[in-house]
Design an enzyme around this catalytic site. Structure first.
Site, mmCIF file in Angstrom:
data_model
loop_
_atom_site.group_PDB
_atom_site.id
_atom_site.type_symbol
_atom_site.label_atom_id
_atom_site.label_comp_id
_atom_site.label_asym_id
_atom_site.label_seq_id
_atom_site.Cartn_x
_atom_site.Cartn_y
_atom_site.Cartn_z
ATOM 1 N N VAL A 101 0.860 -1.184 0.000
ATOM 2 C CA VAL A 101 0.000 0.000 0.000
ATOM 3 C C VAL A 101 0.896 1.233 0.000
ATOM 4 C CG1 VAL A 101 -1.687 1.348 1.305
ATOM 5 C CG2 VAL A 101 -1.931 -1.144 1.160
ATOM 6 N N ALA A 146 4.357 4.123 3.100
ATOM 7 C CA ALA A 146 3.916 2.866 2.479
ATOM 8 C C ALA A 146 4.051 1.741 3.491
ATOM 9 C CB ALA A 146 4.772 2.552 1.256
ATOM 10 N N LYS A 147 3.498 0.620 3.195
ATOM 11 C CA LYS A 147 3.700 -0.594 3.990
ATOM 12 C C LYS A 147 3.357 -1.775 3.110
ATOM 13 C CE LYS A 147 4.916 -1.549 8.260
ATOM 14 N NZ LYS A 147 5.882 -0.784 9.064
ATOM 15 N N GLY A 148 3.913 -2.936 3.446
ATOM 16 C CA GLY A 148 3.605 -4.128 2.661
ATOM 17 C C GLY A 148 3.632 -5.366 3.521
#
Ligand code: NAD
Length: 464
Positions: A101, A146-148
């Site tokens: 994201v 962001a992050k994933g």
């Protein structure tokens, strides 16, 4: 770090969530997962994303943001969901879901960690991506948020499976990554080795690109001081707040909830500053010692295979006794540092907190209901978006060193980290004083303002 690995192996969830062994995977194929639904709210009264939105809305109201601008800034710019098929050692082929994201990139390339856990879901990844947007803006590093993650039980994986998941995931998301686009870092159950594989996989197409990830092994371009950076930043945030409260280090009794990377480094650095650690918990239980717990001795005990709750029987255990996790939160102390899960300080236990300040090492540890109780009880809360930003600050330093093909010594890294944490803390504190609001609201105001300004200056659509 051996002690951290040991602590992780003891932790029910790599510090976050319960585990599902590979041999007991419930379904052969869980992809695509249902979006927008938190599957694990933990102790939180709300989902992680709702919590972040709650704090965002408080600040956005005060800033008078229009509805249109609000909806642009609160939602993610891009959400990528991919399938990651892996042939597992003893469970055949399994398709995991991977997420990245990219919440907001107005201030620079997207930046945020990659988490491997079977309960990773879009709601959680969104929440953590949004937190990164505000965090990078508050401490003024030129990144977006962001992050994933991949919904795999990584702690049950062997080396080869971990590498397969990593390379498979990067293969699917590589178009949205890049040193000037989106720069992942380690998070729960991912580490420097995983970052090395990510960098290598990305490099197969683009050529060697160390700056595409941070948190790498030092020998592959990682930064000195990165491992300790979040805990060190927590200690620096405490130091600023202690000055404000007129609290001397030798009077400061510290309680840590969570003793992994963040908690153990914070404990060591605070002890070096002269504070006394009087309580520690991890997923196996909690201990208390009014005389003080030596974090190095406790780390040695854990590294030797001992459990935290066995520490009271260990030699040199500083008169420690085992207590319940609920008692830990209510210990008589000056400083409480949640450094474990999201939602651990909630409406049911916030009233019992006796600390003068909470320094949020974990992401999202305090629910909105708890936050209100703490504020009305006069507990100073240094919010996650400020207190645990040391990691992303040193990630920024790593990226800068990679782009310059140059490395700094650890003293320089720590010195620069201290300066940035101090500056960010003071800016947020001034904002809080001016507006007579808690530090969290002030921090979000600072972060949102900077993001909105960047979006406007770039002429991004929707920023007015
Ligand atoms: P970690 O896995 O190294 O440590 C987590 C610790 O929490 C372990 O000691 C574990 O035993 C403990 N724990 C798990 N469940 C618990 C429970 N129910 N009660 C008490 N303790 C429990 O993780 P970490 O890297 O130290 O991260 C901790 C928190 O800090 C997470 O919320 C993470 O998102 C956040 N954070 C980490 C970094 C970083 O650089 N590592 C940066 C920013 C934020």
């Amino acid at each position: 770090m051996a002690t951290r690995a040991e602590d992780r192996s003891e932790a029910g969830a790599g510090g976050e969530l319960p585990q599902t062994p590979v041999g007991r995977l419930p379904h052969p194929d869980k992809s695509p997962r249902v979006a927008n639904r938190a599957q694990h709210a933990g102790a939180a009264e709300t989902s992680g994303f709702d919590t972040v939105l709650h704090y965002f809305d408080l600040a956005a109201d005060r800033l008078g943001l229009t509805e249109g601008l609000r909806s642009v800034v609160r939602t993610a710019e891009r959400e990528v969901q991919v399938q990651v098929p892996i042939k597992l050692r003893d469970a055949g082929t399994h398709v995991f879901s991977g997420y990245r994201v990219q919440h907001n990139g107005a201030r620079g390339p997207y930046k945020g960690g990659i988490r491997y856990h079977e309960l990773v879901n879009l709601d959680e990844v969104r929440a953590l991506a949004a937190l990164m947007t505000w965090k990078t803006a508050i401490v003024d590093v030129p990144f977006g948020g962001a992050k994933g993650g991949v919904n795999c039980p990584a702690r049950d994986f062997d080396f080869d499976e971990l590498e397969l998941v990593t390379r498979g995931f990067v293969d699917k998301i590589r178009d949205v990554l890049g040193p000037m686009r989106d720069i992942p870092a380690p998070d729960v159950n991912t580490d420097a080795r995983v970052m090395a594989w990510m960098m290598d996989e990305y490099g197969k197409l683009h050529g060697d690109t160390p700056a595409v990830v941070t948190g790498k092994p030092i020998s592959l371009g990682g930064s000195l001081g990165r491992d300790a950076a979040t805990g060190r930043g927590v200690a620096y945030a405490y130091r600023e707040a202690a000055r404000d409260l007129g609290l001397r280090n030798d009077e400061a009794r510290v309680v840590l909830q969570g003793f992994g990377n963040v908690g153990s480094w914070a404990a060591r650095i605070l002890t070096q500053l002269g504070c006394r650690v009087v309580g520690v918990s991890n997923s196996s239980g909690a201990i208390h010692s009014p005389d003080g717990i030596d974090p190095d001795a406790l780390l040695r005990h854990l590294a030797d295979g001992g459990k935290l709750i066995q520490y009271p029987e260990a030699a040199g255990a500083d008169g420690a006794v085992a207590i319940t996790p609920e008692e830990l939160v209510a210990l008589d102390c000056e400083v409480l540092i949640p450094a474990a899960l999201g939602g651990t300080i909630h409406s049911a236990n916030a009233g019992a907190v006796r600390a003068r300040m909470i320094v949020e090492g974990a992401n999202n540890p305090t629910t909105p209901g708890a936050d209100e109780i703490l504020n009305s009880n006069g507990v100073l809360v240094i919010p996650d978006v400020l207190a645990n930003a040391g990691g992303v600050i040193v990630s920024y330093f790593e990226w800068v060193q990679n782009l310059q093909h140059f490395s700094w010594d650890e003293r320089e890294v720590n010195f620069r980290l201290g300066n940035r944490m101090r500056r960010a803390y003071r800016q947020v504190r001034e904002r809080a004083r001016d507006g007579n609001v808690p530090l969290r609201v002030a921090a979000y105001e600072v972060g949102i303002e900077r993001v909105v300004e960047a979006g406007r200056l770039r002429g991004h659509r929707g920023y007015g």
